[in-house]
Write a protein that holds these residues in place. Sequence first.
Motif, PDB file in Angstrom:
ATOM      1  N   LYS A 175       1.062  -1.079   0.348  1.00  0.00           N
ATOM      2  CA  LYS A 175      -0.122  -0.339   0.159  1.00  0.00           C
ATOM      3  C   LYS A 175       0.796   0.988  -0.057  1.00  0.00           C
ATOM      4  CE  LYS A 175      -2.867  -0.799   3.653  1.00  0.00           C
ATOM      5  NZ  LYS A 175      -4.201  -0.527   4.412  1.00  0.00           N
ATOM      6  N   ALA A 176       1.904   1.288   0.860  1.00  0.00           N
ATOM      7  CA  ALA A 176       2.766   2.558   0.931  1.00  0.00           C
ATOM      8  C   ALA A 176       3.309   2.676  -0.435  1.00  0.00           C
ATOM      9  CB  ALA A 176       3.606   2.344   2.020  1.00  0.00           C
ATOM     10  N   PHE A 177       3.869   1.551  -1.177  1.00  0.00           N
ATOM     11  CA  PHE A 177       4.612   1.993  -2.616  1.00  0.00           C
ATOM     12  C   PHE A 177       3.783   2.181  -3.573  1.00  0.00           C
ATOM     13  CE2 PHE A 177       5.456   0.253  -6.763  1.00  0.00           C
ATOM     14  CZ  PHE A 177       7.009   0.223  -6.583  1.00  0.00           C
ATOM     15  N   PHE A 178       2.324   2.041  -3.357  1.00  0.00           N
ATOM     16  CA  PHE A 178       1.392   1.899  -4.454  1.00  0.00           C
ATOM     17  C   PHE A 178       1.047   4.002  -4.075  1.00  0.00           C
ATOM     18  CE2 PHE A 178      -3.614   2.225  -4.756  1.00  0.00           C
ATOM     19  CZ  PHE A 178      -3.089   1.856  -6.729  1.00  0.00           C
ATOM     20  N   PHE A 179       0.913   3.656  -3.015  1.00  0.00           N
ATOM     21  CA  PHE A 179       0.171   5.131  -2.656  1.00  0.00           C
ATOM     22  C   PHE A 179       1.394   6.283  -3.066  1.00  0.00           C
ATOM     23  CE2 PHE A 179      -2.744   3.757   0.817  1.00  0.00           C
ATOM     24  CZ  PHE A 179      -3.602   3.374   0.036  1.00  0.00           C
ATOM     25  N   ALA A 180       2.270   6.141  -2.575  1.00  0.00           N
ATOM     26  CA  ALA A 180       3.826   6.937  -3.227  1.00  0.00           C
ATOM     27  C   ALA A 180       3.360   7.505  -5.020  1.00  0.00           C
ATOM     28  CB  ALA A 180       5.199   6.490  -2.333  1.00  0.00           C
ATOM     29  N   ALA A 181       4.073   5.786  -5.237  1.00  0.00           N
ATOM     30  CA  ALA A 181       3.298   6.034  -6.871  1.00  0.00           C
ATOM     31  C   ALA A 181       2.600   6.817  -7.569  1.00  0.00           C
ATOM     32  CB  ALA A 181       3.448   4.858  -7.630  1.00  0.00           C
ATOM     33  N   LEU A 182       1.272   6.654  -6.631  1.00  0.00           N
ATOM     34  CA  LEU A 182       0.403   7.512  -6.924  1.00  0.00           C
ATOM     35  C   LEU A 182       0.496   9.498  -6.874  1.00  0.00           C
ATOM     36  CD1 LEU A 182      -2.734   5.397  -5.988  1.00  0.00           C
ATOM     37  CD2 LEU A 182      -2.188   5.490  -8.007  1.00  0.00           C
ATOM     38  N   ASP A 183       0.716   9.171  -6.053  1.00  0.00           N
ATOM     39  CA  ASP A 183       1.176  10.866  -5.509  1.00  0.00           C
ATOM     40  C   ASP A 183       2.071  11.568  -6.190  1.00  0.00           C
ATOM     41  OD1 ASP A 183      -0.558  10.803  -3.197  1.00  0.00           O
ATOM     42  OD2 ASP A 183       1.037  10.141  -1.525  1.00  0.00           O
ATOM     43  N   ARG A 184       2.921  10.592  -6.981  1.00  0.00           N
ATOM     44  CA  ARG A 184       3.739  11.251  -8.168  1.00  0.00           C
ATOM     45  C   ARG A 184       3.350  11.481  -9.227  1.00  0.00           C
ATOM     46  NH1 ARG A 184       7.093   7.019  -5.419  1.00  0.00           N
ATOM     47  NH2 ARG A 184       7.154   5.983  -7.173  1.00  0.00           N
ATOM     48  N   ALA A 185       1.844  10.569  -9.517  1.00  0.00           N
ATOM     49  CA  ALA A 185       1.212  10.816 -10.966  1.00  0.00           C
ATOM     50  C   ALA A 185       1.197  12.272 -11.062  1.00  0.00           C
ATOM     51  CB  ALA A 185       0.040   9.659 -11.198  1.00  0.00           C
ATOM     52  N   ASP A 186       0.341  12.323 -12.480  1.00  0.00           N
ATOM     53  CA  ASP A 186       0.139  13.793 -12.695  1.00  0.00           C
ATOM     54  C   ASP A 186      -1.554  12.790 -13.437  1.00  0.00           C
ATOM     55  OD1 ASP A 186       2.182  15.788 -12.615  1.00  0.00           O
ATOM     56  OD2 ASP A 186       3.463  13.473 -14.440  1.00  0.00           O
ATOM     57  N   LEU A 187      -1.669  12.142 -13.776  1.00  0.00           N
ATOM     58  CA  LEU A 187      -2.760  10.974 -14.341  1.00  0.00           C
ATOM     59  C   LEU A 187      -3.345   9.804 -13.830  1.00  0.00           C
ATOM     60  CD1 LEU A 187      -5.717  12.313 -15.616  1.00  0.00           C
ATOM     61  CD2 LEU A 187      -4.368  11.314 -18.013  1.00  0.00           C
ATOM     62  N   ILE A 188      -4.554   9.116 -13.435  1.00  0.00           N
ATOM     63  CA  ILE A 188      -4.798   8.226 -12.788  1.00  0.00           C
ATOM     64  C   ILE A 188      -6.070   7.768 -13.546  1.00  0.00           C
ATOM     65  CG2 ILE A 188      -5.212   6.413 -10.784  1.00  0.00           C
ATOM     66  CD1 ILE A 188      -4.602   8.499  -9.259  1.00  0.00           C
ATOM     67  N   VAL A 189      -5.421   6.175 -14.569  1.00  0.00           N
ATOM     68  CA  VAL A 189      -6.649   6.140 -15.268  1.00  0.00           C
ATOM     69  C   VAL A 189      -7.310   4.394 -14.567  1.00  0.00           C
ATOM     70  CG1 VAL A 189      -7.544   4.833 -17.416  1.00  0.00           C
ATOM     71  CG2 VAL A 189      -5.751   6.444 -16.912  1.00  0.00           C
ATOM     72  N   HIS A 190      -8.400   4.103 -14.504  1.00  0.00           N
ATOM     73  CA  HIS A 190      -8.817   3.441 -13.961  1.00  0.00           C
ATOM     74  C   HIS A 190     -10.098   3.158 -14.552  1.00  0.00           C
ATOM     75  CE1 HIS A 190     -11.244   5.265 -10.775  1.00  0.00           C
ATOM     76  NE2 HIS A 190     -10.373   5.925 -10.848  1.00  0.00           N
ATOM     77  N   GLY A 191     -10.549   1.617 -14.101  1.00  0.00           N
ATOM     78  CA  GLY A 191     -11.770   1.157 -14.195  1.00  0.00           C
ATOM     79  C   GLY A 191     -13.321   1.697 -13.120  1.00  0.00           C
ATOM     80  N   ARG A 192     -14.012   1.275 -13.715  1.00  0.00           N
ATOM     81  CA  ARG A 192     -15.780   1.391 -12.536  1.00  0.00           C
ATOM     82  C   ARG A 192     -14.664   0.745 -10.596  1.00  0.00           C
ATOM     83  NH1 ARG A 192     -18.503  -2.227 -11.946  1.00  0.00           N
ATOM     84  NH2 ARG A 192     -18.211  -4.140 -14.428  1.00  0.00           N
ATOM     85  N   ASN A 193     -14.017  -0.312 -10.726  1.00  0.00           N
ATOM     86  CA  ASN A 193     -14.259  -1.327  -9.400  1.00  0.00           C
ATOM     87  C   ASN A 193     -12.800  -0.523  -9.012  1.00  0.00           C
ATOM     88  OD1 ASN A 193     -16.669  -2.121  -9.434  1.00  0.00           O
ATOM     89  ND2 ASN A 193     -15.449  -3.695 -11.374  1.00  0.00           N
ATOM     90  N   SER A 194     -11.879   0.124  -9.109  1.00  0.00           N
ATOM     91  CA  SER A 194     -10.239   0.393  -8.978  1.00  0.00           C
ATOM     92  C   SER A 194     -10.679   1.573  -8.819  1.00  0.00           C
ATOM     93  CB  SER A 194      -9.601   0.680 -10.308  1.00  0.00           C
ATOM     94  OG  SER A 194      -9.396  -1.565 -10.381  1.00  0.00           O
ATOM     95  N   TYR A 195      -9.915   1.718  -7.406  1.00  0.00           N
ATOM     96  CA  TYR A 195     -10.516   3.184  -6.777  1.00  0.00           C
ATOM     97  C   TYR A 195      -9.241   2.576  -5.442  1.00  0.00           C
ATOM     98  CZ  TYR A 195     -11.997   7.223  -4.931  1.00  0.00           C
ATOM     99  OH  TYR A 195     -12.577   8.454  -4.227  1.00  0.00           O
ATOM    100  N   GLU A 196      -8.662   3.712  -5.785  1.00  0.00           N
ATOM    101  CA  GLU A 196      -8.100   3.498  -4.293  1.00  0.00           C
ATOM    102  C   GLU A 196      -7.752   4.386  -2.615  1.00  0.00           C
ATOM    103  OE1 GLU A 196      -6.598   7.793  -5.970  1.00  0.00           O
ATOM    104  OE2 GLU A 196      -7.590   6.205  -6.788  1.00  0.00           O
ATOM    105  N   ASP A 197      -8.871   4.849  -2.404  1.00  0.00           N
ATOM    106  CA  ASP A 197      -9.437   4.628  -1.126  1.00  0.00           C
ATOM    107  C   ASP A 197      -8.853   5.086  -0.446  1.00  0.00           C
ATOM    108  OD1 ASP A 197     -11.893   4.309   0.734  1.00  0.00           O
ATOM    109  OD2 ASP A 197     -11.401   2.638   1.213  1.00  0.00           O
ATOM    110  N   GLN A 198      -8.084   6.588  -0.492  1.00  0.00           N
ATOM    111  CA  GLN A 198      -6.875   7.239   0.617  1.00  0.00           C
ATOM    112  C   GLN A 198      -8.158   8.448   0.684  1.00  0.00           C
ATOM    113  OE1 GLN A 198      -3.268   7.559  -1.796  1.00  0.00           O
ATOM    114  NE2 GLN A 198      -3.140   7.871   0.007  1.00  0.00           N
ATOM    115  N   PRO A 199      -7.204   9.327   1.986  1.00  0.00           N
ATOM    116  CA  PRO A 199      -7.236  10.343   2.106  1.00  0.00           C
ATOM    117  C   PRO A 199      -7.027  11.299   0.804  1.00  0.00           C
ATOM    118  CG  PRO A 199      -6.267  10.240   3.806  1.00  0.00           C
ATOM    119  CD  PRO A 199      -6.071   9.168   3.155  1.00  0.00           C
ATOM    120  N   ASN A 200      -6.409  11.071  -0.289  1.00  0.00           N
ATOM    121  CA  ASN A 200      -5.037  11.953  -1.606  1.00  0.00           C
ATOM    122  C   ASN A 200      -6.373  11.533  -2.638  1.00  0.00           C
ATOM    123  OD1 ASN A 200      -3.897  13.481   0.186  1.00  0.00           O
ATOM    124  ND2 ASN A 200      -1.591  12.351  -0.878  1.00  0.00           N
ATOM    125  N   SER A 201      -7.130  10.377  -2.580  1.00  0.00           N
ATOM    126  CA  SER A 201      -7.744   9.977  -3.557  1.00  0.00           C
ATOM    127  C   SER A 201      -8.669  10.949  -4.123  1.00  0.00           C
ATOM    128  CB  SER A 201      -8.842   9.423  -3.427  1.00  0.00           C
ATOM    129  OG  SER A 201      -8.350   7.839  -3.123  1.00  0.00           O
TER     130      SER A 201
END
Length: 176
Positions: free
Chosen positions: A19-45
């Motif tokens: 989770k820490a690796f995943f969230f850190a990578a998302l914090d560095r991303a400029d854009l996130i692409v996902h389907g309707r069932n994928s969601y990272e569910d954290q305060p920054n989401s």
Amino acid sequence: MLANADHVMPDELKFEGDKAFFFAALDRADLIVHGRNSYEDQPNSPKRRRIIVTRKVGAVARDTENPNATLWNPHGAAFEAARAQAGVHTGTVAIIGGPDVFDMFMDRYDTFFLSQAPRVRLPGGEPCFDGVPARSPEQVLAAHGLKAAESIILDPAFDVSVTAWRRDNASSAARR
């Protein structure tokens, strides 16, 4: 497998290091692409600019429920149109899935981070890519020109790791 047979990521597949690796990578991303069932569910989401792949729109539309989200139907518009609607023209795009979304970008990845938890079994679960389990995730990535590079142990107690699968720079430059 990235989810159980009910298309839900069960708790036994959730590890703090991953989770820490995943969230850190998302914090560095400029854009996130996902389907309707994928969601990272954290305060920054809700703050993250994202494209949600859906059949609910004909092509590209703003998400009325999230001002940072764009709805995109890949059968109605090219990814570049969705990215333009999202207001992101350069930078890092993080593709967080699910399997149909991963497959759409398989020949475009510069890097795919494959996390593995070898002690977890999800019989009848949702595979990460089309063709799994007949082929391993590694075989699928290799078939699309990606090569295993560095690996990091994320949770030594459970042998959870992540491996960067990279496309060589010459191939990446030719695709852009």
